[in-house]
Design a protein around this motif. Structure first.
Motif, mmCIF file in Angstrom:
data_model
loop_
_atom_site.group_PDB
_atom_site.id
_atom_site.type_symbol
_atom_site.label_atom_id
_atom_site.label_comp_id
_atom_site.label_asym_id
_atom_site.label_seq_id
_atom_site.Cartn_x
_atom_site.Cartn_y
_atom_site.Cartn_z
ATOM 1 N N MET A 207 30.952 35.355 52.372
ATOM 2 C CA MET A 207 31.119 35.443 50.920
ATOM 3 C C MET A 207 31.811 34.190 50.381
ATOM 4 O O MET A 207 31.441 33.672 49.317
ATOM 5 C CB MET A 207 31.923 36.701 50.562
ATOM 6 N N ALA A 208 32.810 33.677 51.106
ATOM 7 C CA ALA A 208 33.507 32.463 50.681
ATOM 8 C C ALA A 208 32.560 31.265 50.673
ATOM 9 O O ALA A 208 32.574 30.443 49.753
ATOM 10 C CB ALA A 208 34.698 32.193 51.605
ATOM 11 N N ASN A 209 31.699 31.168 51.705
ATOM 12 C CA ASN A 209 30.730 30.076 51.752
ATOM 13 C C ASN A 209 29.704 30.184 50.628
ATOM 14 O O ASN A 209 29.326 29.172 50.020
ATOM 15 C CB ASN A 209 30.021 30.063 53.109
ATOM 16 N N LEU A 214 27.817 28.307 45.274
ATOM 17 C CA LEU A 214 27.579 28.587 43.855
ATOM 18 C C LEU A 214 28.396 27.657 42.977
ATOM 19 O O LEU A 214 27.881 27.069 42.006
ATOM 20 C CB LEU A 214 27.908 30.049 43.561
ATOM 21 N N LEU A 215 29.680 27.506 43.302
ATOM 22 C CA LEU A 215 30.549 26.633 42.502
ATOM 23 C C LEU A 215 30.079 25.185 42.553
ATOM 24 O O LEU A 215 30.178 24.454 41.555
ATOM 25 C CB LEU A 215 31.990 26.728 43.004
ATOM 26 N N ALA A 216 29.584 24.763 43.713
ATOM 27 C CA ALA A 216 29.109 23.379 43.835
ATOM 28 C C ALA A 216 27.973 23.089 42.866
ATOM 29 O O ALA A 216 27.798 21.949 42.420
ATOM 30 C CB ALA A 216 28.664 23.111 45.270
ATOM 31 N N GLN A 224 35.977 21.860 43.801
ATOM 32 C CA GLN A 224 36.930 20.948 44.424
ATOM 33 C C GLN A 224 38.328 21.542 44.440
ATOM 34 O O GLN A 224 39.069 21.382 45.416
ATOM 35 C CB GLN A 224 36.924 19.610 43.670
ATOM 36 N N MET A 225 38.699 22.257 43.385
ATOM 37 C CA MET A 225 40.016 22.889 43.310
ATOM 38 C C MET A 225 40.142 24.069 44.265
ATOM 39 O O MET A 225 41.218 24.336 44.798
ATOM 40 C CB MET A 225 40.295 23.355 41.881
ATOM 41 N N MET A 226 39.038 24.776 44.492
ATOM 42 C CA MET A 226 39.082 26.027 45.249
ATOM 43 C C MET A 226 38.723 25.872 46.725
ATOM 44 O O MET A 226 38.980 26.771 47.519
ATOM 45 C CB MET A 226 38.109 27.037 44.624
ATOM 46 N N ILE A 227 38.146 24.721 47.107
ATOM 47 C CA ILE A 227 37.530 24.621 48.422
ATOM 48 C C ILE A 227 38.515 24.821 49.563
ATOM 49 O O ILE A 227 38.179 25.424 50.597
ATOM 50 C CB ILE A 227 36.780 23.270 48.571
ATOM 51 N N LEU A 285 18.126 21.567 60.005
ATOM 52 C CA LEU A 285 17.491 22.452 59.022
ATOM 53 C C LEU A 285 17.743 21.991 57.593
ATOM 54 O O LEU A 285 17.217 22.580 56.646
ATOM 55 C CB LEU A 285 17.996 23.889 59.197
ATOM 56 N N GLY A 286 18.574 20.926 57.445
ATOM 57 C CA GLY A 286 18.849 20.394 56.121
ATOM 58 C C GLY A 286 19.812 21.225 55.316
ATOM 59 O O GLY A 286 19.807 21.155 54.074
ATOM 60 N N ILE A 287 20.658 21.999 55.998
ATOM 61 C CA ILE A 287 21.620 22.863 55.303
ATOM 62 C C ILE A 287 23.000 22.221 55.371
ATOM 63 O O ILE A 287 23.512 21.940 56.456
ATOM 64 C CB ILE A 287 21.668 24.266 55.937
ATOM 65 N N ALA A 288 23.585 21.980 54.211
ATOM 66 C CA ALA A 288 24.938 21.404 54.153
ATOM 67 C C ALA A 288 25.938 22.534 53.967
ATOM 68 O O ALA A 288 26.232 22.946 52.840
ATOM 69 C CB ALA A 288 25.035 20.396 53.018
ATOM 70 N N SER A 289 26.450 23.073 55.060
ATOM 71 C CA SER A 289 27.374 24.202 54.976
ATOM 72 C C SER A 289 28.211 24.277 56.243
ATOM 73 O O SER A 289 27.749 23.920 57.333
ATOM 74 C CB SER A 289 26.603 25.514 54.787
ATOM 75 N N ARG A 290 29.431 24.779 56.074
ATOM 76 C CA ARG A 290 30.295 25.007 57.232
ATOM 77 C C ARG A 290 29.830 26.214 58.041
ATOM 78 O O ARG A 290 30.435 26.545 59.061
ATOM 79 C CB ARG A 290 31.742 25.207 56.781
#
Length: 400
Positions: A207-209, A214-216, A224-227, A285-290
Motif C-alpha cells: 500500500m505504501a508503494n 500515485l503521489l509521484a 518528496q516530502m512523504m517518501i 521489466l521496466g518497473i521503477a519501484s522498491r
C-alpha cells in the motif's frame, strides 16, 4: 502517567549465534564498500576502464555478486536489526522511553559525527566537477549545506534527501524511524501468528508503494516530502523477518537441521538466485519501484539463516578478521563513502582513478576502526548506562 512496559512474554530466542551474525554484518558492510568502489569504476568515462567495467557487469550476473552487493546488503542489515531489537525487548520489560533512549544513543552519535564530517569535507573539497565521471559522482558535494538540508540531516526523521553529502545515510533514516515504531511490531509478533504478521507487513508495504507511485504522478512535491516515511512501511517486513527469526530461533534451527544435504544446497542456490537477480528482474521489466526488494528478500533470509545454523559457516565466522569487521561494521558503513568522495574530490583531477581507489581502500579500514574507538564505543557505553546487564546487554553485541 507512567510509560507502558514492553513485555518479555513468549520469547524463545537465544544469543548463541550473535557472534556469527556479527560477522555477517561485517561482511555485508564490506560488500557495500566494494559495491561503491565498483560503482565508481562503472561511472568512469575513461576508455581504459572498459575492460574492468565489462568484468564488473559479468560479476553482477554471477553468484560472485554477493561480494559486491550494495542495496541487497542493506536489506540484510534490516533483517539483522529486527533480530537484535527483538532480543532487546524480549530480554526483560523496558519502558518505551528507555528503549528509545538506548536505541537513539546507539545509532545517533556516530551518525551525527559522520554527517558533520561529510558536510565539512564537502565544504572544503567539493563545489566542483570531477573530470571523467558521469552524473552520479558530480551530483554530490556540489553545494555547501544550507539551513534546511542541515536541519533535516540533524533531525534525521523524515529527511527527504539524505544522500548529497554521504550517500549511505538514507538507510540510517530508515533504521531510526523503524526503530521508533518497532515496539508495535514486537507486540504484533507476540500476539499474532507469523503468517499474519508477515501478511500484514507485506500489505502495508504494498500500500505504501502504491501510494508513493500515485503521489509521484499527481504531486511530486508531496511525494518528496512523504517518501522517507513511506519507505519505512516498505522496509518493515524485513525487520519483521528478523524479529520472527529471533522469536522462533529454536524451531527454525530444528527445521534447518532436519534438511537433507540436497535440500540445503537447493536452498543456497535459490537464495543466491534471489539475491543476484531479484532487482534485475524488475529493472528488465521496466518497473521503477522498491518492490524489487521483495524478490531479494529470500536471498537475504538465506544468508541470515546460514550464519545462524550452518555449522561450517558459524565456524568460518569465528575468524578474528571477520569478528573485527563485525565490530567496526557500523563505522565502516558510515565512513567509507566519505573517504571515497574525499579522495575523488580532493585529488580526482590530479591522480589516476586506480591510484585514488587504492589509496582510499588502504585508508577505509583504519579510519573506520579509529571512528569506532573514538565515537562508536562511547555511544555503546552511553546507550547501556542504567540499562542493566545480562541478556539485554548481550543483544547489543550485534552492533545494531
Amino acid at each position: 502517567m507512567t510509560s507502558p512496559r514492553l513485555s518479555q512474554r513468549g520469547s524463545s530466542s537465544t544469543t548463541r549465534h550473535i557472534a556469527s551474525l556479527d560477522a555477517l554484518r561485517g561482511l555485508a558492510a564490506l560488500s557495500v564498500v566494494l559495491f561503491h568502489v565498483t560503482l565508481i569504476v562503472q561511472q568512469s568515462l575513461d576508455p581504459h576502464w572498459r575492460g574492468i567495467q565489462k568484468l564488473i557487469e559479468m560479476i553482477r550476473l554471477s553468484p560472485l555478486f554477493v561480494m559486491v552487493a550494495g542495496s541487497e546488503s542493506v536489506l540484510v542489515f534490516f533483517i539483522l536489526s529486527g533480530f537484535v531489537l527483538y532480543l532487546m525487548l524480549s530480554a526483560r520489560p523496558l519502558p518505551y522511553a528507555l528503549y528509545v533512549r538506548r536505541r537513539l544513543l546507539r545509532l545517533y552519535p556516530p551518525y551525527l559525527v559522520a554527517v558533520l564530517i561529510s558536510m565539512a569535507l564537502a565544504i572544503l573539497l567539493g563545489g566542483h566537477k570531477v573530470a571523467g565521471f558521469g552524473p552520479w559522482i558530480n551530483s554530490l558535494w556540489q553545494q555547501p549545506p544550507e539551513a534546511a538540508p542541515f536541519l533535516h540531516h540533524v533531525l534525521v526523521i523524515g529527511n527527504p534527501n539524505a544522500e548529497p553529502y554521504n550517500f549511505v545515510l538514507w538507510s540510517l533514516v530508515q533504521e531510526m524511524q523503524i526503530s521508533l515504531i518497532f515496539p508495535l511490531l514486537y507486540g504484533a509478533i507476540l500476539r499474532f501468528r507469523p503468517t499474519r504478521v508477515l501478511a500484514g507487513c507485506l500489505v502495508i508495504g504494498l500500500m505504501a508503494n502504491a501510494f508513493a507511485l500515485l503521489l509521484a504522478h499527481v504531486s511530486p512535491a508531496l511525494e518528496q516530502m512523504m517518501i522517507a516515511y513511506l519507505d519505512s512501511f516498505h522496509y518493515l517486513v524485513f525487520f519483521a523477518i528478523g524479529a520472527l527469526m529471533a522469536r522462533h530461533s529454536t524451531r527454525l534451527g530444528q527445521w534447518y537441521g532436519a534438511l537433507s544435504l540436497l535440500s540445503k544446497l537447493l536452498l543456497v542456490v535459490l537464495g543466491l538466485a534471489s539475491y543476484t537477480y531479484g532487482h534485475l528482474i524488475i529493472i528488465r521489466l521496466g518497473i521503477a519501484s522498491r518492490i524489487s526488494d521483495l524478490l531479494v528478500l529470500p536471498g537475504a533470509f538465506m544468508l541470515v539463516l546460514l550464519f545462524s545454523y550452518s555449522a561450517s559457516v558459524i565456524e568460518f565466522s569465528r575468524h578474528p578478521s571477520l569478528q573485527f569487521l563485525g565490530r567496526i561494521s557500523y563505522s565502516l558503513y558510515l565512513y567509507h563513502g566519505v573517504i571515497l568522495l574525499a579522495f575523488l574530490f580532493g585529488l580526482g583531477n590530479r591522480l589516476p582513478l586506480g591510484v585514488l581507489l587504492l589509496l582510499a581502500l588502504i585508508c577505509i579500514i583504519p579510519l573506520s576502526a579509529l571512528a569506532y574507538h573514538l565515537v562508536e564505543r562511547p555511544a555503546i557505553a552511553w546507550s547501556r548506562q542504567r540499562a542493566g546487564s545480562g541478556a539485554a546487554a548481550k543483544a547489543d553485541t550485534l552492533r545494531s
